[in-house]
Design a protein around this motif. Sequence first.
Motif, short mmCIF file in Angstrom:
data_model
loop_
_atom_site.label_atom_id
_atom_site.label_comp_id
_atom_site.label_asym_id
_atom_site.label_seq_id
_atom_site.Cartn_x
_atom_site.Cartn_y
_atom_site.Cartn_z
N LEU A 86 0.81 -1.22 0.00
CA LEU A 86 0.00 0.00 0.00
C LEU A 86 0.84 1.26 0.00
N SER A 88 1.99 3.43 -2.25
CA SER A 88 1.56 4.62 -2.98
C SER A 88 0.42 5.33 -2.24
N ARG A 89 -0.48 4.55 -1.65
CA ARG A 89 -1.56 5.15 -0.87
C ARG A 89 -1.02 5.85 0.37
N LEU A 90 -0.02 5.21 1.00
CA LEU A 90 0.58 5.80 2.20
C LEU A 90 1.19 7.15 1.88
N ARG A 92 0.40 9.16 -0.44
CA ARG A 92 -0.61 10.14 -0.85
C ARG A 92 -1.59 10.46 0.27
N ARG A 93 -1.42 9.80 1.40
CA ARG A 93 -2.35 10.01 2.52
C ARG A 93 -2.36 11.48 2.93
#
Length: 210
Positions: A86, A88-90, A92-93
């Motif tokens: 995860l 990329s999500r981290l 962009r958080r």
Amino acid sequence: MQELVRAWIAADMMGLVKAGSYLGVAAFIFAESGVLIGLLLPGDSLLFAAGFLASTGWLQIWILVPTVVLAAVLGDSVGYWTGSRLGSRLLRRPSNRFFKHEYIHRTQHFFETYGARAVILARFVPIVRTLAPMLAGVGTMRYQTFLSYNVVGGVLWGGGVTLFGYFLGALLPNSEHYLLPMMLVIIVLSLAPVAREYVLHKKRSAPPSA
């Protein structure tokens, strides 16, 4: 805010350790080692308090130390695999009251400065120790390499701080009378790297003087 929450939790660390015993200590260390909620947890104070209580007979040190080290290693491993899945999500958080992008930048700078050794050294720096395994998973570090540094860091931090509290409690006569000052020192020392990084960040981001 996040540092204030950590200090508030640390204020009653002895009560938390007594209430949670081995399982509670392991859960705290696991969370701080690789789960984002661990950003709120003061692991140094917890380890010291647990070791201190072991010196008084509340806990058995020969059970406590392996439990802490195992929880630290497993927590970092979960953090690594979370980052690899995860990442990329981290990155962009969005920032909020407890999670700020400056934490990511601080940890990235830590890796740029120390390389793979950052996995070990990050154990001794609040916030960075929670995010370091995740960023290792996001990057190109092989898991076998990460795991070797993870185990060394888990032993040095988890075992070292716990044993420090244990032997200090055993060596000082009437050590319970010195508990509050010792806990305050541990809290200050654990927050010092955060304060230093904050000052350096402000200096780097400040506009150049005319």
